[in-house]
Enzyme design. Structure first.
Site, short mmCIF file in Angstrom:
data_model
loop_
_atom_site.label_atom_id
_atom_site.label_comp_id
_atom_site.label_asym_id
_atom_site.label_seq_id
_atom_site.Cartn_x
_atom_site.Cartn_y
_atom_site.Cartn_z
CB SER A 146 -38.19 -0.75 1.12
OG SER A 146 -38.43 -1.35 2.02
CB SER A 148 -39.70 1.28 3.67
OG SER A 148 -38.84 0.25 4.63
CE1 TYR A 159 -33.65 3.09 2.24
CE2 TYR A 159 -35.63 2.03 3.59
CZ TYR A 159 -34.90 2.27 2.72
OH TYR A 159 -34.37 1.03 1.88
CE LYS A 163 -34.88 2.98 -0.62
NZ LYS A 163 -34.20 1.51 -1.90
N1 LIG Z 1 -31.34 -4.52 3.92
C1 LIG Z 1 -32.75 -3.87 3.63
O1 LIG Z 1 -33.18 -4.35 4.68
C2 LIG Z 1 -33.09 -3.70 2.66
C3 LIG Z 1 -32.95 -2.99 1.48
N2 LIG Z 1 -33.77 -2.07 0.39
C4 LIG Z 1 -32.98 -1.46 -0.32
O2 LIG Z 1 -32.05 -2.54 -0.77
C5 LIG Z 1 -30.49 -1.70 -1.79
C6 LIG Z 1 -29.81 -1.87 -1.32
O3 LIG Z 1 -29.16 -1.95 -0.19
P1 LIG Z 1 -28.39 -3.08 1.06
O4 LIG Z 1 -28.06 -4.27 -0.77
O5 LIG Z 1 -29.84 -3.62 1.44
O6 LIG Z 1 -27.77 -2.28 1.28
P2 LIG Z 1 -25.78 -2.43 1.19
O7 LIG Z 1 -25.79 -1.27 1.97
O8 LIG Z 1 -24.92 -3.84 1.17
O9 LIG Z 1 -26.07 -2.12 -0.79
C7 LIG Z 1 -26.45 -0.93 -1.17
C8 LIG Z 1 -24.97 -0.25 -1.87
O10 LIG Z 1 -25.27 1.30 -2.72
C9 LIG Z 1 -23.56 1.80 -2.86
N3 LIG Z 1 -24.56 3.15 -2.93
C10 LIG Z 1 -24.26 4.08 -1.35
N4 LIG Z 1 -25.00 4.96 -1.89
C11 LIG Z 1 -24.19 4.91 -3.33
C12 LIG Z 1 -23.76 6.30 -4.24
N5 LIG Z 1 -24.38 7.65 -3.46
N6 LIG Z 1 -23.78 5.60 -5.20
C13 LIG Z 1 -23.37 4.15 -5.79
N7 LIG Z 1 -24.06 3.45 -4.92
C14 LIG Z 1 -23.96 3.42 -3.93
C15 LIG Z 1 -23.40 0.55 -1.78
O11 LIG Z 1 -21.92 0.97 -2.56
C16 LIG Z 1 -23.51 -0.60 -2.10
O12 LIG Z 1 -23.50 -1.68 -2.93
C17 LIG Z 1 -30.97 0.01 -1.34
O13 LIG Z 1 -31.67 0.41 -2.42
C18 LIG Z 1 -31.91 -0.45 -0.06
O14 LIG Z 1 -32.99 0.37 0.39
C19 LIG Z 1 -35.12 -2.33 0.61
C20 LIG Z 1 -35.69 -2.79 1.83
C21 LIG Z 1 -34.95 -3.95 2.43
C1 LIG Z 2 -32.10 -0.80 6.55
C2 LIG Z 2 -33.64 -1.51 6.81
O1 LIG Z 2 -33.34 -2.17 8.20
C3 LIG Z 2 -34.43 -1.78 6.54
O2 LIG Z 2 -34.67 -0.93 4.21
C4 LIG Z 2 -35.71 -1.28 4.45
O3 LIG Z 2 -36.23 -1.01 3.42
C5 LIG Z 2 -36.73 -1.72 5.09
O4 LIG Z 2 -37.50 -0.89 5.77
C6 LIG Z 2 -35.81 -2.54 6.49
O5 LIG Z 2 -35.96 -1.87 7.53
#
Ligand SMILES: NC(=O)C1=CN([C@@H]2O[C@H](COP(=O)(O)OP(=O)(O)OC[C@H]3O[C@@H](n4cnc5c(N)ncnc54)[C@H](O)[C@@H]3O)[C@@H](O)[C@H]2O)C=CC1
Ligand SMILES: C[C@H](O)[C@@H]1OC(=O)[C@H](O)[C@@H]1O
Length: 256
Positions: A146, A148, A159, A163
């Site tokens: 991230s 982050s 968090y 990251k």
């Molecule tokens: N959306 C954002 O702004 C950002 C997201 N990220 C990272 O991207 C990655 C994906 O997140 P997003 O798609 O944004 O959110 P999301 O919430 O849509 O997806 C997260 C995924 O991880 C899975 N998950 C959560 N806990 C779990 C567990 N205990 N075991 C197995 N799977 C689990 C969820 O079921 C989901 O499929 C995360 O690692 C997040 O930290 C990084 C930077 C920014």
């Molecule tokens: C979940 C936050 O909106 C997202 O996750 C990150 O890693 C970035 O910092 C964004 O804030």
């Protein structure tokens, strides 16, 4: 196609960035192991994703196993070996970000976040790397870190260290695994609209603030990450290891 007949494993692929990456990998010719938490609500999302991948003419299998479990990586790898003959690409994507203030952070929230985002990832990356080493044909490991990892968040003190840890893990693994032809890189998303930040961005003032911080003028969507992940997974990036790719619409460099 950039990933023709490759075997790709993605954690947390039921929705969001992981789902978009799984679909793009399939479009680029890969077969996909979809890691998901094992919950009933995720299962229906995963079934739909498998259908979409099959419509693209590729195969997918799902493995329900929580990211925080140290054995999850082994289960994902076993499925990839059984169904697709091995692991060429491993994408560590699963993550949570339960926004919370620092001074009253519950111990359980801190530990759950670190276990899900970083501790489980360590053993999953290790399992994938061991399989790639056994295969002897190299591979690509990508961590969804991230922005982050580089900057802080007052409601993300549990968090952001996870990251930064993932980014550091990719840097060290690039050194440890380079001799086996295994490349390790990180993508650093900015603010991407997914379920992880739905509540946070429902505050219109916060949302506007994040948009205004982004030179490209909009928040990201999951598909914005799919191309960078496929690039790092593919031979187009064959001399790229230990690198990190910001995918943030310019947010990080936007001081003034
Ligand atoms: N959306 C954002 O702004 C950002 C997201 N990220 C990272 O991207 C990655 C994906 O997140 P997003 O798609 O944004 O959110 P999301 O919430 O849509 O997806 C997260 C995924 O991880 C899975 N998950 C959560 N806990 C779990 C567990 N205990 N075991 C197995 N799977 C689990 C969820 O079921 C989901 O499929 C995360 O690692 C997040 O930290 C990084 C930077 C920014
Ligand atoms: C979940 C936050 O909106 C997202 O996750 C990150 O890693 C970035 O910092 C964004 O804030």
């Amino acid at each position: 196609m950039l990933l023709n007949d490759k075997s790709v494993v993605i954690t947390g692929a039921s929705r969001g960035i992981g789902r978009a990456a799984a679909l793009e990998c399939a479009r680029q010719g890969a077969n996909v192991v979809i890691g998901y938490s094992g919950s009933a609500s995720s299962k229906s999302q995963v079934d739909e994703l498998i259908r979409e991948i099959e419509q693209l003419g590729r195969s997918a299998v799902a493995v329900g196993a929580p990211a925080e479990d140290a054995e999850t990586g082994d289960k994902l790898v076993a499925a990839a070996v059984e169904h697709f003959g091995g692991v060429d690409v491993f994408v560590n994507n699963a993550g949570i970000c339960p926004f919370h203030s620092f001074l009253d952070m519950p111990r359980e929230t801190y530990l759950k976040t670190v276990d899900t985002n970083l501790n489980g990832a360590y053993f999953a990356v290790q399992a994938a790397a061991r399989q790639m080493q056994r295969q002897g044909r190299g591979g690509a490991i990508i961590a969804v870190s991230s922005i982050s990892a580089l900057v802080g968040g007052g409601m993300q003190t549990h968090y952001t260290p996870t990251k930064a840890g993932l980014l550091s893990l990719m840097q060290s693994c690039a050194i440890a695994l380079g001799p086996y032809g295994i490349r390790c890189n990180a993508v650093l998303p900015g603010t991407i609209e997914t379920d992880i930040n739905k509540d946070d961005l429902s505050d219109s003032e916060k949302r506007r603030y994040m948009e205004q911080r982004t030179p490209l003028g909009r928040l990201g969507n999951p598909e914005d990450l799919a191309g960078p992940i496929v690039f790092l997974a593919s031979d187009m990036a064959r001399y790229v290891t230990g690198a990190s790719l910001l995918v943030d619409g310019g947010m990080y460099v936007n001081l003034q």
